[in-house]
Design a protein around this motif. Structure first.
Motif, PDB file in Angstrom:
ATOM      1  N   ILE A  34       0.911  -1.126  -0.160  1.00 40.93           N
ATOM      2  CA  ILE A  34      -0.147   0.000   0.068  1.00 40.93           C
ATOM      3  C   ILE A  34       0.800   1.445  -0.188  1.00 40.93           C
ATOM      4  CG2 ILE A  34      -1.828   1.189   1.419  1.00 40.93           C
ATOM      5  CD1 ILE A  34      -2.140  -1.461   2.861  1.00 40.93           C
ATOM      6  N   THR A  35       1.762   1.241   0.702  1.00 38.11           N
ATOM      7  CA  THR A  35       2.845   2.158   0.912  1.00 38.11           C
ATOM      8  C   THR A  35       4.097   1.558   1.440  1.00 38.11           C
ATOM      9  OG1 THR A  35       2.506   2.818   3.218  1.00 38.11           O
ATOM     10  CG2 THR A  35       1.347   4.148   1.761  1.00 38.11           C
ATOM     11  N   ILE A  38       6.200  -3.455   1.771  1.00 37.02           N
ATOM     12  CA  ILE A  38       5.764  -4.895   2.230  1.00 37.02           C
ATOM     13  C   ILE A  38       4.752  -5.452   1.525  1.00 37.02           C
ATOM     14  CG2 ILE A  38       4.910  -6.376   4.146  1.00 37.02           C
ATOM     15  CD1 ILE A  38       6.289  -4.135   6.040  1.00 37.02           C
ATOM     16  N   TYR A  42      -1.675 -14.983   0.135  1.00 37.35           N
ATOM     17  CA  TYR A  42      -2.502 -15.829   0.775  1.00 37.35           C
ATOM     18  C   TYR A  42      -2.533 -17.009  -0.284  1.00 37.35           C
ATOM     19  CZ  TYR A  42      -3.400 -11.715   3.504  1.00 37.35           C
ATOM     20  OH  TYR A  42      -3.438 -10.643   4.318  1.00 37.35           O
ATOM     21  N   LYS A  97      -5.129 -17.042   4.926  1.00 34.60           N
ATOM     22  CA  LYS A  97      -6.007 -15.936   4.746  1.00 34.60           C
ATOM     23  C   LYS A  97      -5.552 -14.660   5.649  1.00 34.60           C
ATOM     24  CE  LYS A  97      -9.697 -17.829   7.434  1.00 34.60           C
ATOM     25  NZ  LYS A  97      -9.724 -19.193   8.013  1.00 34.60           N
ATOM     26  N   GLU A  98      -6.517 -13.799   5.196  1.00 34.26           N
ATOM     27  CA  GLU A  98      -6.481 -12.454   5.989  1.00 34.26           C
ATOM     28  C   GLU A  98      -6.819 -12.851   7.271  1.00 34.26           C
ATOM     29  OE1 GLU A  98      -8.838  -9.669   3.850  1.00 34.26           O
ATOM     30  OE2 GLU A  98      -7.058  -8.775   2.977  1.00 34.26           O
ATOM     31  N   GLY A  99      -6.058 -12.101   8.469  1.00 40.12           N
ATOM     32  CA  GLY A  99      -6.307 -12.368   9.563  1.00 40.12           C
ATOM     33  C   GLY A  99      -5.874 -13.551  10.184  1.00 40.12           C
ATOM     34  N   HIS A 102      -0.072 -16.051   6.743  1.00 40.35           N
ATOM     35  CA  HIS A 102       0.285 -15.213   5.458  1.00 40.35           C
ATOM     36  C   HIS A 102       1.633 -15.076   5.198  1.00 40.35           C
ATOM     37  CE1 HIS A 102       0.290 -12.250   9.054  1.00 40.35           C
ATOM     38  NE2 HIS A 102       1.176 -11.777   8.291  1.00 40.35           N
ATOM     39  N   ARG A 139      -4.420  -3.396  -2.979  1.00 41.00           N
ATOM     40  CA  ARG A 139      -5.119  -3.856  -1.845  1.00 41.00           C
ATOM     41  C   ARG A 139      -6.421  -3.020  -1.685  1.00 41.00           C
ATOM     42  NH1 ARG A 139      -5.214  -7.238   2.650  1.00 41.00           N
ATOM     43  NH2 ARG A 139      -3.123  -7.501   3.293  1.00 41.00           N
ATOM     44  N   VAL A 140      -6.524  -2.030  -2.886  1.00 36.41           N
ATOM     45  CA  VAL A 140      -7.700  -1.349  -2.863  1.00 36.41           C
ATOM     46  C   VAL A 140      -8.742  -1.888  -3.331  1.00 36.41           C
ATOM     47  CG1 VAL A 140      -8.709   0.815  -3.037  1.00 36.41           C
ATOM     48  CG2 VAL A 140      -6.279   0.698  -2.241  1.00 36.41           C
ATOM     49  N   ARG A 141      -9.667  -2.705  -3.259  1.00 30.52           N
ATOM     50  CA  ARG A 141     -10.601  -3.217  -3.956  1.00 30.52           C
ATOM     51  C   ARG A 141     -12.150  -2.683  -3.984  1.00 30.52           C
ATOM     52  NH1 ARG A 141      -9.442  -8.649  -1.017  1.00 30.52           N
ATOM     53  NH2 ARG A 141      -8.931  -6.908   0.535  1.00 30.52           N
ATOM     54  N   THR A 142     -12.929  -2.666  -5.008  1.00 27.68           N
ATOM     55  CA  THR A 142     -14.306  -2.192  -4.485  1.00 27.68           C
ATOM     56  C   THR A 142     -15.283  -3.200  -4.409  1.00 27.68           C
ATOM     57  OG1 THR A 142     -14.358  -2.253  -6.958  1.00 27.68           O
ATOM     58  CG2 THR A 142     -13.829  -0.007  -5.957  1.00 27.68           C
ATOM     59  N   ASP A 143     -14.698  -4.651  -4.587  1.00 28.99           N
ATOM     60  CA  ASP A 143     -15.628  -5.535  -4.486  1.00 28.99           C
ATOM     61  C   ASP A 143     -15.081  -6.506  -3.241  1.00 28.99           C
ATOM     62  OD1 ASP A 143     -13.956  -8.039  -7.025  1.00 28.99           O
ATOM     63  OD2 ASP A 143     -13.262  -6.905  -5.120  1.00 28.99           O
ATOM     64  N   GLU A 144     -15.992  -7.469  -2.733  1.00 28.01           N
ATOM     65  CA  GLU A 144     -15.703  -8.370  -1.659  1.00 28.01           C
ATOM     66  C   GLU A 144     -14.668  -9.394  -1.766  1.00 28.01           C
ATOM     67  OE1 GLU A 144     -19.866  -7.771   0.470  1.00 28.01           O
ATOM     68  OE2 GLU A 144     -18.320  -8.813   1.549  1.00 28.01           O
ATOM     69  N   SER A 145     -14.001  -9.347  -3.013  1.00 20.36           N
ATOM     70  CA  SER A 145     -13.023 -10.506  -2.949  1.00 20.36           C
ATOM     71  C   SER A 145     -11.882 -10.244  -2.332  1.00 20.36           C
ATOM     72  CB  SER A 145     -12.640 -10.570  -4.602  1.00 20.36           C
ATOM     73  OG  SER A 145     -11.938  -9.604  -4.926  1.00 20.36           O
TER      74      SER A 145
ATOM     75  N   ASP B  87      -1.073  -7.360   7.235  1.00 20.40           N
ATOM     76  CA  ASP B  87      -2.243  -8.406   7.017  1.00 20.40           C
ATOM     77  C   ASP B  87      -3.465  -7.667   7.758  1.00 20.40           C
ATOM     78  OD1 ASP B  87      -3.559 -11.180   9.003  1.00 20.40           O
ATOM     79  OD2 ASP B  87      -3.573 -10.712   6.756  1.00 20.40           O
ATOM     80  N   ILE B  88      -3.649  -7.614   9.250  1.00 20.05           N
ATOM     81  CA  ILE B  88      -4.803  -7.256   9.829  1.00 20.05           C
ATOM     82  C   ILE B  88      -5.198  -5.623   9.863  1.00 20.05           C
ATOM     83  CG2 ILE B  88      -3.880  -6.610  11.978  1.00 20.05           C
ATOM     84  CD1 ILE B  88      -6.732  -8.602  11.760  1.00 20.05           C
ATOM     85  N   HIS B  94     -10.063  -2.091   4.599  1.00 25.68           N
ATOM     86  CA  HIS B  94     -10.929  -2.727   3.524  1.00 25.68           C
ATOM     87  C   HIS B  94     -12.332  -3.137   4.108  1.00 25.68           C
ATOM     88  CE1 HIS B  94     -11.971  -4.605  -0.041  1.00 25.68           C
ATOM     89  NE2 HIS B  94     -12.091  -5.551   0.417  1.00 25.68           N
ATOM     90  N   LEU B  98     -15.971  -1.221   3.069  1.00 26.01           N
ATOM     91  CA  LEU B  98     -17.041  -2.023   2.559  1.00 26.01           C
ATOM     92  C   LEU B  98     -18.217  -1.876   3.507  1.00 26.01           C
ATOM     93  CD1 LEU B  98     -15.597  -5.348   1.590  1.00 26.01           C
ATOM     94  CD2 LEU B  98     -16.598  -3.727  -0.159  1.00 26.01           C
TER      95      LEU B  98
END
Lengths: 145, 209
Positions: A34-35, A38, A42, A97-99, A102, A139-145, B87-88, B94, B98
């Motif tokens: 993002i910045t 890093i 996943y 996966k996220e959380g 990774h 990282r910036v997505r407009t959908d839920e994928s 990650d978190i 995000h 949403l």
């Protein structure tokens, strides 16, 4: 009858399906930074063999270091810990996966942007490896994928 | 004379009619009670009355001052993290962007991301990080002392943890706090966060305010 049996076996042998690769990767998602520099990846790793597979090292031609990390949240506090290895159980899978688990992709040899293709090499403790390719996403997505 | 089966002695209801009438009355009262009792949020812990935020002196991503007053006049989601978090923090930002799309008056809801790593997170760094996720997201940083004036009373733990000899990570509370237009903490969402619940619980709490 005696000549028919070997003939039948020969026909059946030709019908066996091609063997699956012992370890496969699916749902590979990689995000560009993002910045800073890093990146993160996943994926789900499936072990089709009868023995546990231990991934003891991950590397990439595009990054100086790739590390396995895990986010855990305990008592409301998010912590990230480095994992020295990743065990994929026999006939089982591990999902990054996220959380949670990774891969951190660190110190890129040149700036990474969405759209760049990267390659990850997962080495097994027992010998052997899995190569995974991914396209870096924003990282910036407009959908839920 | 023979009595018609549906008639009893004149002027008196059959017992079954009386029972039906009673049931109808009870149902009517029940419906009234159920629809007028306020619904409760699925996951958020609501704090009533809201806890006034402390005074603090921080810097917004655009370089301007960010203080308690910056929360007044609109609802906000407040979340703590750092830009070296792979990650978190991105996942939560995000989810928040949403969730906001799922709220009718969502455009007016601010998302505030406060860094707990001011040594690395300059105003430019938090600004670039936060705004990457969309409009209406403010990155905030400043002196650690001032950040702690906010994290302490709000119960947000944070600590530096060495990673490699040259780098470190920051452990931090992962809760999302809902701040009301009077700059008071109104609710806490514990992680893991869900987009739909963030949206529906926040809508409910805003309506009930």
């Amino acid at each position: 009858m005696k000549t028919l049996r070997p003939l039948l076996l020969l026909i059946l042998a030709g019908c066996t399906p091609a063997p699956t690769a012992p370890v496969t990767a699916t749902d590979v998602v990689a995000f560009a930074p993002i910045t800073g520099d890093i990146s993160v990846a996943y994926l789900t790793i499936e072990n089709h063999t009868d023995d546990a597979v231990v991934i003891s090292e991950v590397s990439s031609p595009q990054f100086a270091r790739v590390e396995i990390h895990e986010t855990t949240i305990a008592d409301g506090v998010a912590r990230m810990s480095r994992r020295p290895e990743l065990e994929v159980p026999r006939r089982g899978s591990v999902t990054l996966k996220e959380g949670g688990l990774h891969l951190m992709l660190l110190s890129p040899h040149k700036p990474i942007a969405a759209g760049d293709r990267v390659s990850l090499q997962l080495n097994y403790e027992q010998g052997g490896m899995l190569i995974v390719e991914a396209e870096m996403r924003s990282r910036v997505r407009t959908d839920e994928s | 004379m023979s009595l018609h089966p549906l008639h009893r002695q004149s002027g008196r209801l059959r017992p079954i009619a009386a029972i039906l009438l009673t049931v109808a009355v009870i149902a009517g009262i029940g419906t009234y009670v159920l629809t007028s009792t306020p619904a409760t949020p699925a996951k958020a812990t609501v704090v009533t009355p809201g806890i006034p935020l402390p005074e603090f002196d921080l810097v917004a991503g655009d370089g301007g001052a960010f203080t308690r007053d910056s929360f007044e006049g609109r609802w906000s989601w407040l979340f703590f993290g750092f830009t070296h978090c792979p990650d978190i923090c991105p996942a939560t930002l995000h989810q928040l962007s949403l969730a906001r799309q799922g709220i009718d008056s969502g455009d007016a809801l601010a998302i505030v991301f406060v860094s707990v790593d001011p040594e690395r997170d300059t105003a430019e760094a938090v600004n670039a990080y936060a705004t990457a996720f969309g409009d209406g997201i403010t990155g905030v940083t400043g002196n650690l002392e001032e950040i702690e004036k906010l994290t302490g009373p709000l119960g947000i733990y944070h600590a530096r943890v060495p990673d490699t000899p040259d780098t470190y990570q920051v452990e931090h509370g992962a809760a999302v706090l809902l701040i009301n237009p009077d700059a008071e903490m109104q609710a806490v969402f514990s992680s893991p966060h869900e987009v739909a619940v963030l949206a529906s619980d926040t809508t409910l709490i805003m309506e009930q305010h």
